[in-house]
Scaffold this active site. Structure first.
Site, PDB file in Angstrom:
ATOM      1  N   ARG A  84     -15.682  -1.999  -7.979  1.00 12.16           N
ATOM      2  CA  ARG A  84     -14.937  -1.528  -9.144  1.00 12.16           C
ATOM      3  C   ARG A  84     -15.598  -2.081 -10.392  1.00 12.16           C
ATOM      4  NH1 ARG A  84      -8.698  -2.237  -7.074  1.00 12.16           N
ATOM      5  NH2 ARG A  84      -9.054  -1.076  -5.150  1.00 12.16           N
ATOM      6  N   LYS A  87       5.739   1.160  -4.431  1.00  9.58           N
ATOM      7  CA  LYS A  87       5.192   0.105  -3.578  1.00  9.58           C
ATOM      8  C   LYS A  87       6.052  -1.146  -3.549  1.00  9.58           C
ATOM      9  CE  LYS A  87       2.278  -1.580  -7.316  1.00  9.58           C
ATOM     10  NZ  LYS A  87       1.080  -2.290  -7.701  1.00  9.58           N
ATOM     11  N   HIS A  97      -0.193   2.625   2.471  1.00  8.23           N
ATOM     12  CA  HIS A  97      -1.363   1.812   2.159  1.00  8.23           C
ATOM     13  C   HIS A  97      -0.909   0.360   2.242  1.00  8.23           C
ATOM     14  CE1 HIS A  97      -3.303   5.238  -0.158  1.00  8.23           C
ATOM     15  NE2 HIS A  97      -2.039   5.603  -0.138  1.00  8.23           N
ATOM     16  N   CYS A 156      -9.101   4.437   0.747  1.00  7.98           N
ATOM     17  CA  CYS A 156      -8.118   5.447   1.170  1.00  7.98           C
ATOM     18  C   CYS A 156      -8.724   6.815   1.487  1.00  7.98           C
ATOM     19  CB  CYS A 156      -7.007   5.593   0.144  1.00  7.98           C
ATOM     20  SG  CYS A 156      -6.707   4.189  -0.891  1.00  7.98           S
ATOM     21  N   GLN A 168     -11.547  -5.831   0.962  1.00  7.97           N
ATOM     22  CA  GLN A 168     -10.101  -5.882   1.133  1.00  7.97           C
ATOM     23  C   GLN A 168      -9.754  -5.887   2.608  1.00  7.97           C
ATOM     24  OE1 GLN A 168      -8.387  -2.493  -0.782  1.00  7.97           O
ATOM     25  NE2 GLN A 168      -7.671  -3.678  -2.516  1.00  7.97           N
TER      26      GLN A 168
HETATM   27 ZN   LIG Z   1      -5.164   2.936   0.215  1.00  5.78          ZN
END
Ligand SMILES: [Zn+2]
Ligand SMILES: [Zn+2]
Length: 641
Positions: free
Chosen positions: A365, A466, A512, A336, A383
């Site tokens: 991560r 979300k 996102h 992001c 991703q």
């Molecule tokens: Zn994002």
């Protein structure tokens, strides 16, 4: 005559009952059917035993097996039944804790050696006796002294008692010969537990603390209905057979190495699958998306603006900067912020919006090494990420578009999706007003799609609400995959702007979006969903060409080349092993098509085609026809041949 008390039922009606009336008696008053079906009772929002007297003025609801909370009561009671049985077989076993868990229950015991499968079988038989005896679960409130006396031989329980606060009510429960320190609630009696199964034993540190003693944990599961138990056991069994860690090795898709914990080494076969998934997404995002790539390593200044440095640091890999000697660089855990930098770098007009940046960049991560497991918990992954910059009035149409996109993608794999709407979590950035606005806008857009959804309060991202997409695989397991997250907060933090129709600067909103989540995890899910038998377009090896004898080698080689020229992943197996042996080998790898070339086929320009899953059936078709058929199947991304 005893005093009367008053309770309110879920339909709002009030009832006067004698003081001391229990939940079970109330159920019996309402009707014999309910009395039989009752599992527990909710009293002012808390689940209680049916055997407890009801307090005056309470709001009550009698719970049957149809209530979601009942399963936990059943499973926790099953843990008591387990401990009851263990104490009968191993009278000296110390007892730890026995909670219900997501898919069943466990109980920890202090015993000198691990439980064997034979032990589990014997214990399970004893459990059946305990349930057949239908012991009531008897609740008693005791003093601390009394509790200490009762558990004098159970040091683990004594430790627990010593931690209870001075004002805490201490309760013990008895079923048959077994007494446990427990808060409850439980079933009215052991006989209500009918369908259960012990699954496995494992070592577990007392209280999960590796400096304390190792206990022996027994896992089990329980259901109200026999068919639910049968189905659950079938799923567990299927899941074991489909385990992607095992299939991944058998199918030669990937490997791990101790020198790179949590990072995948993809073989050429696994890489072919990733490339196909990538290609599919690229095709779907040909119109209206901008694919970009951004750096992997950033100065902490970026993470300070984004809030990751404060809220997410423990998940980030920090990197030493040799110039400052400080760990002030980090590998990106998310794309992001880097996309915001790209957006910031240019002036944007409202005419460009929605502006969609998508990427397949590598992320890192920091998962603790104990949590790493196959492809589902990794430290490095890719991703199918996308950030959409848009105007508020475009949210509804965009969410609709994204939802359709994501559902279509899942459908291609035969994965059924369900939607969840997640709202503000406790740990968050942004003002309450921002959250109000974001939640309202996203919910409105979600409702406009007409799709059903489940509400998940408090489950949102730290920067916005979300929509999560869960999919159900071939054996009925649910996986959380895609997400659409609305973000009013980062446009502020990064001072993002666009020039509106009025020629003035405005703030965009950010969405996102991820579809498969990470490719690593998605491939794990696909391996288990398809049990390794991938649809043709995705299969690492699509066709295996098998000449029967040496004399057909050249024709077979030409055919292989022909298939490759048509863009198919074809492999020529010209080993000297028997045809049956080579066919078996291709079957083990779940190759969708095998093309056998014998004397007759070589002469006639045909192939004997064996389709995966069709047994020994062979179809003789011309080479032209064969290539066209495969081409069509790949192009349409058909689920079956
Ligand atoms: Zn994002
Ligand atoms: Zn209990």
């Amino acid at each position: 005559m005893p005093d009367q008390i008053r309770v309110t039922l879920p339909d709002g009606s009030a009832r006067e009952v004698p003081e001391g009336t229990t939940g079970a008696q109330l159920a019996a008053q309402i009707g014999p059917g309910l009395a039989r079906a009752a599992v527990a009772i909710r009293v002012n929002g808390h689940v209680h035993d049916l055997n407890r007297p009801l307090p005056d003025g309470a709001k009550v609801a009698i719970l049957t097996e149809r209530d979601a909370d009942s399963l936990e009561v059943l499973r926790h009671s099953a843990a008591h039944v387990l401990a009851t049985a263990v104490r009968e077989v191993f009278p000296d076993a110390g007892i730890g804790f026995g909670p219900a868990i997501e898919e069943g229950f466990y109980y920890d015991f202090d015993v000198p050696r691990p439980f064997t499968p034979d032990d589990l079988e014997m214990i399970e038989e004893k459990m059946a006796v305990v349930t057949a005896n239908d012991y009531p679960f008897v609740r008693e409130v005791v003093t601390r002294d009394e509790a200490n006396r009762r558990f004098a031989d159970d040091p683990l329980k004594l430790e627990r008692i010593s931690e209870l606060g001075p004002d805490e009510t201490i309760t013990v429960y008895t079923d048959g010969s077994f007494v446990d320190l427990c808060r409850g609630p439980h079933l009215p009696s052991t006989g209500k537990l009918k369908h259960f199964k012990l699954l496995s034993g494992a070592g577990a540190y007392w209280r999960g603390d590796s400096s304390r003693q190792m206990l022996q944990r027994i896992y089990g599961t329980a259901f109200f209905k026999k068919e639910d138990l049968t189905q659950h056991l079938f799923r567990l069994d299927e899941a074991k057979k489909r385990d992607h860690r095992i299939l991944g090795r058998q199918l030669d898709l990937f490997m791990f190495h101790q020198f790179a914990p949590g990072a995948v080494f993809w073989t050429d076969r696994g890489t072919a699958m990733i490339n196909e998934l990538n290609g599919f997404l690229r095709e779907l995002q040909r119109d209206g998306y901008h694919e970009i790539r951004t750096p992997l390593l950033y100065n902490k200044a970026l993470w300070e603006i984004s809030g990751h440095w404060g809220k997410y640091q423990e998940n980030m890999f920090l990197v030493l900067d040799s110039e400052t000697g400080e760990h002030d660089f980090s590998l990106k855990p998310m794309n992001c912020p880097s996309h915001y930098l790209m957006y910031q770098a240019k002036k944007h007009s409202y005419k460009e919006l929605p502006l969609r940046y998508n990427t397949y960049d590598v992320l890192h991560r920091n998962e603790v090494s104990g949590a790493l497991s196959g492809l589902t918990r990794v430290r490095q992954f890719q991703q199918d990420d996308c950030h959409i910059f848009l105007m508020e009035r475009q949210i509804q149409a965009e969410v609709h578009r994204l939802t359709q996109f994501i559902l279509k993608y899942y459908e291609t794999f035969g994965l059924k999706a369900t939607l969840k709407f997640a709202t503000r979590p406790e740990e968050r950035i942004g003002t309450d007003q921002m959250w109000d606005e974001a939640e309202r806008a996203l919910r409105h857009a979600l409702e406009a799609t007409g799709l059903p959804y489940e509400l998940k309060p408090g489950d949102g991202a730290f920067y916005g609400p979300k929509i999560d997409f869960d999919v159900e695989d071939a054996i009925g397991r649910k996986w959380q995959l895609g997400t659409i997250q609305l973000d009013y907060s980062n446009p502020e933090r990064f001072d993002l702007k666009y020039v509106g129709e009025d020629n003035a600067d405005h703030r965009p909103v950010i969405i996102h979006r991820a579809v498969s989540g990470s490719f690593e995890r998605f491939i794990a899910i696909l391996i288990e969903h398809f049990a390794g038998a991938f649809p043709l377009w995705l299969a690492p090896e699509q066709v295996r060409v098998l000449p029967i004898a040496d004399a057909q080698r050249e024709v077979a080689s030409t055919l292989t080349q022909r298939l490759r020229d048509a863009g198919l992943r074809a492999h020529l197996d010209e080993r000297t092993e028997t045809l049956n042996y080579r066919i078996r080998d291709g079957e083990l790898l779940h190759v969708p098509y095998m093309a056998v070339v014998g004397q007759r086929e070589a002469e006639a320009g045909t192939v004997a085609v064996r389709v995966r899953g069709a047994g020994n059936k062979q179809e003789i078709v011309s080479v032209e026809e064969f290539v066209a058929r495969l081409d069509q199947e790949v192009k349409t991304r058909a689920l079956s041949s």
